[in-house]
Write a protein that holds these residues in place. Sequence first.
Motif, PDB file in Angstrom:
ATOM      1  N   HIS A 188       0.847  -1.188   0.000  1.00  8.51           N
ATOM      2  CA  HIS A 188       0.000   0.000   0.000  1.00  8.51           C
ATOM      3  C   HIS A 188       0.880   1.235   0.000  1.00  8.51           C
ATOM      4  O   HIS A 188       1.781   1.366   0.834  1.00  8.51           O
ATOM      5  N   ILE A 189       0.618   2.139  -0.949  1.00 13.14           N
ATOM      6  CA  ILE A 189       1.412   3.359  -1.034  1.00 13.14           C
ATOM      7  C   ILE A 189       0.619   4.536  -0.490  1.00 13.14           C
ATOM      8  O   ILE A 189      -0.555   4.735  -0.823  1.00 13.14           O
ATOM      9  N   ARG A 190       1.273   5.309   0.375  1.00 17.33           N
ATOM     10  CA  ARG A 190       0.665   6.504   0.953  1.00 17.33           C
ATOM     11  C   ARG A 190       0.798   7.629  -0.073  1.00 17.33           C
ATOM     12  O   ARG A 190       1.759   8.408  -0.067  1.00 17.33           O
ATOM     13  N   ARG A 191      -0.186   7.680  -0.959  1.00 14.07           N
ATOM     14  CA  ARG A 191      -0.134   8.637  -2.066  1.00 14.07           C
ATOM     15  C   ARG A 191      -1.564   8.900  -2.535  1.00 14.07           C
ATOM     16  O   ARG A 191      -2.377   7.979  -2.590  1.00 14.07           O
ATOM     17  N   GLY A 192      -1.854  10.148  -2.862  1.00 15.76           N
ATOM     18  CA  GLY A 192      -3.207  10.475  -3.279  1.00 15.76           C
ATOM     19  C   GLY A 192      -4.154  10.493  -2.090  1.00 15.76           C
ATOM     20  O   GLY A 192      -3.787  10.169  -0.955  1.00 15.76           O
ATOM     21  N   ALA A 193      -5.399  10.867  -2.349  1.00 14.54           N
ATOM     22  CA  ALA A 193      -6.370  11.021  -1.270  1.00 14.54           C
ATOM     23  C   ALA A 193      -6.646   9.708  -0.536  1.00 14.54           C
ATOM     24  O   ALA A 193      -6.630   9.656   0.698  1.00 14.54           O
ATOM     25  N   TYR A 194      -6.907   8.628  -1.286  1.00 17.12           N
ATOM     26  CA  TYR A 194      -7.172   7.337  -0.638  1.00 17.12           C
ATOM     27  C   TYR A 194      -5.940   6.835   0.118  1.00 17.12           C
ATOM     28  O   TYR A 194      -6.039   6.347   1.238  1.00 17.12           O
ATOM     29  N   GLY A 195      -4.787   6.948  -0.521  1.00 18.09           N
ATOM     30  CA  GLY A 195      -3.569   6.440   0.082  1.00 18.09           C
ATOM     31  C   GLY A 195      -3.235   7.110   1.394  1.00 18.09           C
ATOM     32  O   GLY A 195      -2.831   6.452   2.364  1.00 18.09           O
ATOM     33  N   HIS A 196      -3.413   8.429   1.463  1.00 16.18           N
ATOM     34  CA  HIS A 196      -3.110   9.158   2.700  1.00 16.18           C
ATOM     35  C   HIS A 196      -4.194   8.937   3.758  1.00 16.18           C
ATOM     36  O   HIS A 196      -3.875   8.695   4.927  1.00 16.18           O
ATOM     37  N   TRP A 197      -5.453   9.056   3.364  1.00 18.77           N
ATOM     38  CA  TRP A 197      -6.524   9.011   4.345  1.00 18.77           C
ATOM     39  C   TRP A 197      -6.613   7.651   5.047  1.00 18.77           C
ATOM     40  O   TRP A 197      -6.816   7.570   6.248  1.00 18.77           O
ATOM     41  N   TRP A 198      -6.445   6.565   4.273  1.00 19.51           N
ATOM     42  CA  TRP A 198      -6.638   5.222   4.822  1.00 19.51           C
ATOM     43  C   TRP A 198      -5.339   4.552   5.264  1.00 19.51           C
ATOM     44  O   TRP A 198      -5.359   3.415   5.756  1.00 19.51           O
ATOM     45  N   ALA A 199      -4.212   5.223   5.138  1.00 18.87           N
ATOM     46  CA  ALA A 199      -2.916   4.571   5.375  1.00 18.87           C
ATOM     47  C   ALA A 199      -2.779   3.992   6.772  1.00 18.87           C
ATOM     48  O   ALA A 199      -2.164   2.931   6.952  1.00 18.87           O
ATOM     49  N   ASP A 200      -3.334   4.658   7.770  1.00 17.96           N
ATOM     50  CA  ASP A 200      -3.154   4.212   9.149  1.00 17.96           C
ATOM     51  C   ASP A 200      -4.350   3.440   9.695  1.00 17.96           C
ATOM     52  O   ASP A 200      -4.393   3.124  10.887  1.00 17.96           O
ATOM     53  N   HIS A 201      -5.306   3.129   8.830  1.00 22.43           N
ATOM     54  CA  HIS A 201      -6.434   2.308   9.274  1.00 22.43           C
ATOM     55  C   HIS A 201      -5.896   0.941   9.680  1.00 22.43           C
ATOM     56  O   HIS A 201      -5.074   0.349   8.978  1.00 22.43           O
ATOM     57  N   PRO A 202      -6.323   0.397  10.829  1.00 21.55           N
ATOM     58  CA  PRO A 202      -5.760  -0.877  11.304  1.00 21.55           C
ATOM     59  C   PRO A 202      -5.833  -2.008  10.286  1.00 21.55           C
ATOM     60  O   PRO A 202      -4.891  -2.803  10.179  1.00 21.55           O
ATOM     61  N   ASP A 203      -6.932  -2.097   9.541  1.00 15.86           N
ATOM     62  CA  ASP A 203      -7.043  -3.185   8.572  1.00 15.86           C
ATOM     63  C   ASP A 203      -6.076  -3.014   7.404  1.00 15.86           C
ATOM     64  O   ASP A 203      -5.632  -3.988   6.803  1.00 15.86           O
ATOM     65  N   VAL A 204      -5.749  -1.759   7.090  1.00 13.24           N
ATOM     66  CA  VAL A 204      -4.771  -1.505   6.028  1.00 13.24           C
ATOM     67  C   VAL A 204      -3.375  -1.884   6.504  1.00 13.24           C
ATOM     68  O   VAL A 204      -2.623  -2.606   5.821  1.00 13.24           O
TER      69      VAL A 204
END
Length: 227
Positions: free
Chosen positions: A176-192
Amino acid sequence: METIVFDIGETLVRDDRHWASWADWLGVPPHTVSALVGAAVVQGRDCVDALRILRPDMDVAEAYHARTAAGRGEHLDERDLYPDVRPALAELRALGLRIVIAGNRTVRAGELLRALDLPADLVVTSEEWGVAKPDPEFFARVLEVSEASPHATLYVGDHPAQDLFPAKSSGLRAAHIRRGAYGHWWADHPDVTETADWSIDALTDLPALLNGAQRPRPVFRSVPSGA
């Protein structure tokens, strides 16, 4: 690892000009579209819902064809690539890995991407395949073109629900890449964080990771309903 498969939007390609072009077509300020895209992202919705909010009666596919007919169709060139794309793909290929680009895009986007002559063995889009993520059939096609086993194939993307979770459900490894809106917003979600084999901030992180600098985390099988 034998094959690395990359998502397109907000993994290799910036989407800002894409959304700005829709704002221009609809006659609204670009920041309005950006704000609505962001709202869709945090709600776990499809970002195309931003266009449907602005024009509830609009058929997005018909509007896309109308734009094309008016000479204001899809564009994608070197300016739309993230700066780490070419060096990362070239380095991974130099390591002997097969490089595939496969994501949810149009036939035209596939043509434009191939015209950029990226260091990749294959560039293909969902519209060319006739199936889109997160459909399991898309990832079955990914495995066909990867020419490697699922465990030796890594899918890299920013979107948890379209990239990370379905790739893992299909038996692939996933970054998972922390990039773009989805990548940044969901990056730290436990399931991610629990599901991703690797979490990266840039594509240039991959060569060192795949050379054994960091081992993958254990896989957590549950899928969040909101991502």
